[in-house]
Motif scaffolding. Structure first.
Motif, PDB file in Angstrom:
ATOM      1  N   VAL A 261       0.865  -1.175   0.000  1.00  0.00           N
ATOM      2  CA  VAL A 261       0.000   0.000   0.000  1.00  0.00           C
ATOM      3  C   VAL A 261       0.908   1.233   0.000  1.00  0.00           C
ATOM      4  O   VAL A 261       1.681   1.436   0.939  1.00  0.00           O
ATOM      5  CB  VAL A 261      -0.939   0.025   1.223  1.00  0.00           C
ATOM      6  N   ILE A 262       0.848   2.013  -1.071  1.00  0.00           N
ATOM      7  CA  ILE A 262       1.660   3.222  -1.205  1.00  0.00           C
ATOM      8  C   ILE A 262       0.754   4.422  -0.943  1.00  0.00           C
ATOM      9  O   ILE A 262      -0.262   4.590  -1.622  1.00  0.00           O
ATOM     10  CB  ILE A 262       2.278   3.341  -2.610  1.00  0.00           C
ATOM     11  N   VAL A 263       1.102   5.240   0.040  1.00  0.00           N
ATOM     12  CA  VAL A 263       0.257   6.364   0.447  1.00  0.00           C
ATOM     13  C   VAL A 263       0.960   7.678   0.138  1.00  0.00           C
ATOM     14  O   VAL A 263       2.049   7.950   0.654  1.00  0.00           O
ATOM     15  CB  VAL A 263      -0.080   6.296   1.947  1.00  0.00           C
ATOM     16  N   ASP A 264       0.339   8.500  -0.712  1.00  0.00           N
ATOM     17  CA  ASP A 264       0.829   9.850  -0.990  1.00  0.00           C
ATOM     18  C   ASP A 264       0.249  10.783   0.071  1.00  0.00           C
ATOM     19  O   ASP A 264      -0.950  11.073   0.074  1.00  0.00           O
ATOM     20  CB  ASP A 264       0.383  10.269  -2.397  1.00  0.00           C
ATOM     21  N   CYS A 265       1.089  11.243   0.999  1.00  0.00           N
ATOM     22  CA  CYS A 265       0.632  12.059   2.123  1.00  0.00           C
ATOM     23  C   CYS A 265       0.670  13.558   1.838  1.00  0.00           C
ATOM     24  O   CYS A 265       0.229  14.361   2.673  1.00  0.00           O
ATOM     25  CB  CYS A 265       1.479  11.768   3.366  1.00  0.00           C
ATOM     26  N   GLY A 266       1.209  13.960   0.683  1.00  0.00           N
ATOM     27  CA  GLY A 266       1.298  15.379   0.387  1.00  0.00           C
ATOM     28  C   GLY A 266       2.338  16.080   1.253  1.00  0.00           C
ATOM     29  O   GLY A 266       3.218  15.435   1.847  1.00  0.00           O
ATOM     30  N   ALA A 267       2.236  17.399   1.344  1.00  0.00           N
ATOM     31  CA  ALA A 267       3.233  18.192   2.073  1.00  0.00           C
ATOM     32  C   ALA A 267       2.679  18.839   3.335  1.00  0.00           C
ATOM     33  O   ALA A 267       3.399  19.565   4.024  1.00  0.00           O
ATOM     34  CB  ALA A 267       3.803  19.274   1.150  1.00  0.00           C
ATOM     35  N   GLN A 268       1.408  18.597   3.645  1.00  0.00           N
ATOM     36  CA  GLN A 268       0.786  19.188   4.834  1.00  0.00           C
ATOM     37  C   GLN A 268       0.395  18.084   5.822  1.00  0.00           C
ATOM     38  O   GLN A 268      -0.249  17.103   5.432  1.00  0.00           O
ATOM     39  CB  GLN A 268      -0.463  19.988   4.445  1.00  0.00           C
ATOM     40  N   LEU A 269       0.799  18.224   7.068  1.00  0.00           N
ATOM     41  CA  LEU A 269       0.463  17.235   8.082  1.00  0.00           C
ATOM     42  C   LEU A 269      -0.989  17.393   8.510  1.00  0.00           C
ATOM     43  O   LEU A 269      -1.421  18.476   8.899  1.00  0.00           O
ATOM     44  CB  LEU A 269       1.380  17.387   9.298  1.00  0.00           C
TER      45      LEU A 269
END
Length: 336
Positions: A261-269
């Motif tokens: 499972v590959i999760v793109d979390c972006g740049a904002q927490l």
């Protein structure tokens, strides 16, 4: 990680119905079939023990109660579900006393079959872990896929591009892969993969307490290059529908059905991607050699050190936009 199912049904029409339903289930593989009691015992041993055995309540004209006792005695981690024409309380009691995990109708709905096989497989793999001390210290390791969370120290450092390439590489290596866009406000995976889909992770938020294969399949997009994709909502305001609890349940459901499972979390927490980082096996942070990015690295590192299971997680820092001649001399910023 796929669920391995063996089908042991002597009645040809019933076997055909169950075979067709199993073919439709996400993350389920039919590994073997048998039509007689003798074939069942031989096939279970030869198949290196499937996760779930769907066993008809009669084989060779006799009840399979004794066969269930024999199989569970020899293979204590084998989850057996007895297939009956019309499930009753008495049949459930007999099956459970013999060692089965439950009973199921000979003509079940797709959702019921997905739920029963998934629950039985979870039990089987947990039992196998406890029976095999060499399987590792994580109780769920034998039944969960590998998760990678990809984060950006700031926008524009190639987070989504890296996530896409990781997913495609894993597919090329023969893995079943799910690519998840958890950049809920500005996620743009659909543009990178040239896809259009009416569903997103926000549609799973309300159903997170009752996820099954049918609900997941409706939300996922099967890309032509292999990975299944779970998009971020097209409307940024729907991000609030993806709560911390819902995210955890969604990722657990995906891990039980996919090898990676590959999760793109972006740049904002956010609360959602904080869960992804907490539960990931590896976290990758993309960064560029400038002060805003270095500060972003420190922020993500602080998030990681605060997670409950930080000691199990591997962090890596991926530098972008750095000339090749100087790339090897770069070091991680303090605290990363």
């Amino acid at each position: 990680m796929s669920i391995r199912v063996m089908l042991a049904v002597g009645d040809l029409p019933t076997a055909a119905v169950l075979r067709a339903l199993l073919d439709e289930l996400t993350g389920v593989v039919l590994t073997a079939e048998a039509a007689t009691a003798a074939d069942v015992a031989a096939a279970v041993a030869a198949e290196a023990e499937p996760d779930v055995l769907l066993l008809h309540h009669t084989l060779d004209g006799f009840p399979t109660t004794d066969l269930v006792r024999e199989l569970t005695g020899r293979h204590p981690a084998l989850a057996i579900i007895v297939v009956v024409e019309e499930p009753t309380t008495d049949q459930l009691g007999l099956a459970m006393e013999a060692g089965a995990r439950g009973v199921i109708d000979a003509h079940p709905s797709l959702a019921e079959l997905q739920h029963r096989t998934g629950a039985a497989a979870d039990w089987s793999r947990t039992m196998r872990h406890h029976l095999d001390p060499g399987s590792g210290g994580d109780p769920g390791a034998s039944r969960r896929g590998y998760t990678v969370a990809v984060c950006g120290a700031k926008g524009g450092t190639g987070t989504t591009l890296l996530a896409v390439h990781l997913a495609l590489s894993a597919v090329g290596a023969g893995r079943r892969v799910c690519l998840v866009d958890l950049d809920l406000q500005t996620g743009d995976l659909q543009s990178y993969l040239d896809i259009t889909h009416r569903r997103s992770i926000a549609d799973l938020g309300a159903a997170a307490d009752d996820l099954d294969g049918t609900v997941l399949a409706d939300a996922l997009f099967a890309h032509r290059d292999g990975p299944h994709v779970l998009l971020a909502p097209a409307e940024g305001e729907r991000a609030e529908e993806v709560t911390e609890t819902a995210t955890r349940q969604i990722l657990v459901a995906l891990r039980s059905r996919y090898d990676a499972v590959i999760v793109d979390c972006g740049a904002q927490l956010t609360d959602a991607n904080a869960v992804a980082i907490e539960t990931a096996d590896r976290v990758l942070v993309t960064a560029s050699p400038d002060l805003p990015a270095l500060r972003g690295c420190g922020a993500w590192s602080g998030c990681g050190s605060g997670c409950r299971c930080a000691r199990r997680r591997t962090w890596a820092w991926c530098w972008s936009g750095t000339p090749a001649a100087t790339r090897s001399s770069r070091t991680s910023p303090a605290g990363c």
